[in-house]
Design a protein around this motif. Structure first.
Motif, mmCIF file in Angstrom:
data_model
loop_
_atom_site.group_PDB
_atom_site.id
_atom_site.type_symbol
_atom_site.label_atom_id
_atom_site.label_comp_id
_atom_site.label_asym_id
_atom_site.label_seq_id
_atom_site.Cartn_x
_atom_site.Cartn_y
_atom_site.Cartn_z
ATOM 1 N N LYS A 56 -3.383 -11.265 -4.575
ATOM 2 C CA LYS A 56 -4.623 -11.012 -4.441
ATOM 3 C C LYS A 56 -4.968 -9.714 -3.585
ATOM 4 O O LYS A 56 -5.858 -8.980 -4.035
ATOM 5 N N LEU A 57 -4.160 -9.400 -2.415
ATOM 6 C CA LEU A 57 -4.384 -8.418 -1.747
ATOM 7 C C LEU A 57 -3.964 -6.983 -2.477
ATOM 8 O O LEU A 57 -4.825 -5.924 -2.273
ATOM 9 N N ALA A 58 -2.891 -7.216 -3.288
ATOM 10 C CA ALA A 58 -2.726 -5.857 -4.058
ATOM 11 C C ALA A 58 -3.371 -5.738 -5.393
ATOM 12 O O ALA A 58 -3.125 -4.748 -6.095
ATOM 13 N N ASN A 59 -4.346 -6.792 -5.873
ATOM 14 C CA ASN A 59 -4.943 -6.857 -7.003
ATOM 15 C C ASN A 59 -4.026 -6.857 -8.434
ATOM 16 O O ASN A 59 -4.045 -5.747 -9.114
ATOM 17 N N SER A 60 -2.945 -7.539 -8.115
ATOM 18 C CA SER A 60 -1.778 -7.454 -9.274
ATOM 19 C C SER A 60 -1.957 -7.920 -10.246
ATOM 20 O O SER A 60 -2.707 -8.829 -10.689
ATOM 21 N N SER A 332 -4.202 -5.505 4.260
ATOM 22 C CA SER A 332 -3.946 -4.315 3.333
ATOM 23 C C SER A 332 -2.603 -3.669 3.903
ATOM 24 O O SER A 332 -2.322 -3.507 5.022
ATOM 25 N N GLU A 333 -1.878 -2.976 2.725
ATOM 26 C CA GLU A 333 -0.821 -2.091 3.207
ATOM 27 C C GLU A 333 -1.153 -1.061 4.067
ATOM 28 O O GLU A 333 -0.438 -0.747 4.945
ATOM 29 N N PRO A 334 -2.187 -0.205 3.561
ATOM 30 C CA PRO A 334 -2.677 0.944 4.579
ATOM 31 C C PRO A 334 -2.922 0.600 5.921
ATOM 32 O O PRO A 334 -2.660 1.208 7.015
ATOM 33 N N LYS A 339 -1.379 0.813 11.542
ATOM 34 C CA LYS A 339 -0.616 -0.115 12.915
ATOM 35 C C LYS A 339 0.841 0.468 13.256
ATOM 36 O O LYS A 339 1.174 -0.302 14.277
ATOM 37 N N GLY A 340 1.500 0.941 12.450
ATOM 38 C CA GLY A 340 3.143 1.273 12.646
ATOM 39 C C GLY A 340 3.786 0.325 12.465
ATOM 40 O O GLY A 340 4.667 0.135 13.063
ATOM 41 N N LEU A 341 3.375 -0.900 11.749
ATOM 42 C CA LEU A 341 4.316 -2.012 11.628
ATOM 43 C C LEU A 341 4.951 -1.759 10.190
ATOM 44 O O LEU A 341 5.913 -2.819 9.776
ATOM 45 N N LEU A 342 4.939 -0.784 9.343
ATOM 46 C CA LEU A 342 5.929 -0.686 8.447
ATOM 47 C C LEU A 342 7.034 0.225 8.919
ATOM 48 O O LEU A 342 7.113 1.175 9.528
ATOM 49 N N ARG A 343 8.193 -0.607 8.619
ATOM 50 C CA ARG A 343 9.618 0.200 9.184
ATOM 51 C C ARG A 343 10.284 0.786 8.097
ATOM 52 O O ARG A 343 10.391 0.363 6.804
ATOM 53 N N VAL A 344 11.150 1.668 8.445
ATOM 54 C CA VAL A 344 12.176 2.304 7.628
ATOM 55 C C VAL A 344 13.726 1.660 7.823
ATOM 56 O O VAL A 344 13.869 1.734 9.047
#
Length: 363
Positions: A56-60, A332-334, A339-344
């Motif tokens: 739903k969030l990604a409108n897949s 959302s992913e953005p 918030k700096g919560l996406l990690r590599v």
């Protein structure tokens, strides 16, 4: 595929009814023993509300859940390990599965005959348990005999293993299941024997609809046995699950609300199966597709990538990861990135249940 589970039990305990409810495959369910001769096999999508939320969030455009394979194995009876009731054939079907769901009848009914003439969950469990133990003892003895005759490859290794096989037989003769009786290294030693009592086990209590959630003697007996056997126990009502199968999603929700239930009992069964086998779920998501993937707990990022395609593992560079809880909370992913919560993460990263992942690779 998530995992492969075989449904076993005495005749007329509700195995095929539960299989039908899981798979909507229409397996034969009748009031006489051995109406299921060859095993029925079905693939069941694993319910996960997190996947629905991500889509739903990604409108897949498409949503692809992970799945489990369910095998409905014919009813076993006392003497199955010696061939009673086509037992040897049925036991061979169990050897092929990852986990065993033992359906135990906890409901009374004048319309459904019980093979023993009375409903006694503890006694029913012991019949099946004994037959599986006897079959494993026979398997181990055959291995010992083959090693002693020098007909097995790697004779010296096999001969050296005979005392360990004999010690395991002694433990099984006391009633211990193989997975409880294993000493260090025994599981690897016996891996090619596919011992029945080495498999993870779930007791599925098939309840009367009026007794769901109630404290009954039958449920207490099964719970005590499950604790002894290091197994899980889950209660469902095959009758209710069969009725739910006939309804659309809106009708299912209304029916569950009327019963005071939050979800079908089979959802608990599936989740318990995952937990029992040490499986977790990670997700990939985007406008094209949101999808759930199953990996074993402790899997690294490259191993998780390999579930999608072997090239992903072979050419793994890095994984971009965030948690389902973060995107669910932020929307959302953005927002997760902001918030700096996406990690590599690199090759040594251990995947966690609920991770949302994007893989970078080069082949």
């Amino acid at each position: 595929m998530g995992f492969n589970c075989g449904i076993v039990g005495l005749p007329n305990v509700g195995k095929s009814t539960i299989f039908n409810a899981l798979t909507a495959a229409g397996a034969t369910a009748a009031n006489f023993p051995f109406c299921t001769i060859e095993p029925n096999v079905g693939v069941v999508p694993v319910p996960d509300p997190r996947l629905t939320r991500l889509a739903k969030l990604a409108n897949s455009k498409s949503v692809v859940p992970t799945a489990m394979e369910v095998v409905d194995i014919a009813g076993l009876v006392a003497g199955a390990s010696k061939g009673e009731g086509l037992g040897n054939k049925f036991l061979s079907h169990i050897r092929q599965v990852d986990a065993v769901a033992h359906v135990v009848r906890c409901f009374e009914s004048q319309d459904v005959a019980h093979v023993s003439g009375r409903v006694d969950p503890a006694s029913d469990i012991e019949i099946i348990r004994t037959e599986l133990l006897l079959a494993d003892i026979d398997t181990l003895q055959r291995r010992i005999d083959a090693a002693a005759r020098g007909k097995k490859t790697g004779d010296k290794v096999m001969l050296a293993a005979i005392p360990r096989y004999e010690a395991l037989i002694e433990k099984l003769n006391t009633g211990q299941l193989a997975r409880q009786a294993f000493d260090e290294g025994d599981a690897a030693l016996c891996a090619d024997l596919f011992l029945l009592t080495a498999k993870p086990l779930i007791y599925v209590m098939n309840m009367d609809d009026k007794e769901l959630g109630q404290d009954t003697p039958g449920k207490r007996a099964v719970a005590e046995i499950a604790a002894r056997d290091g197994a899980k126990a889950v209660e469902i009502c095959g009758k209710i699950e069969a009725e739910l199968m006939e309804l659309d999603e809106e009708g299912k929700q209304m029916f569950l609300e009327d019963l005071g239930l939050s979800e079908p009992g089979l959802n608990h069964f599936i989740r318990d199966g995952y937990s029992l086998l040490g499986l977790i779920t990670y997700f990939t998501t985007g406008p094209k597709e949101s999808r759930a993937w199953t990996v074993r707990k402790g899997s690294t990022a490259p191993q998780a990538a390999g579930v999608i395609h072997s090239d992903f593992e072979r050419g793994f560079i890095r994984a971009e990861v965030y948690s389902y809880e973060d995107i669910d909370r932020l929307g959302s992913e953005p927002a997760v990135r902001e918030k700096g919560l996406l990690r590599v993460e690199g090759r040594d990263y251990v995947v966690k249940d609920g991770d949302v992942m994007f893989f970078r690779f080069n082949v």
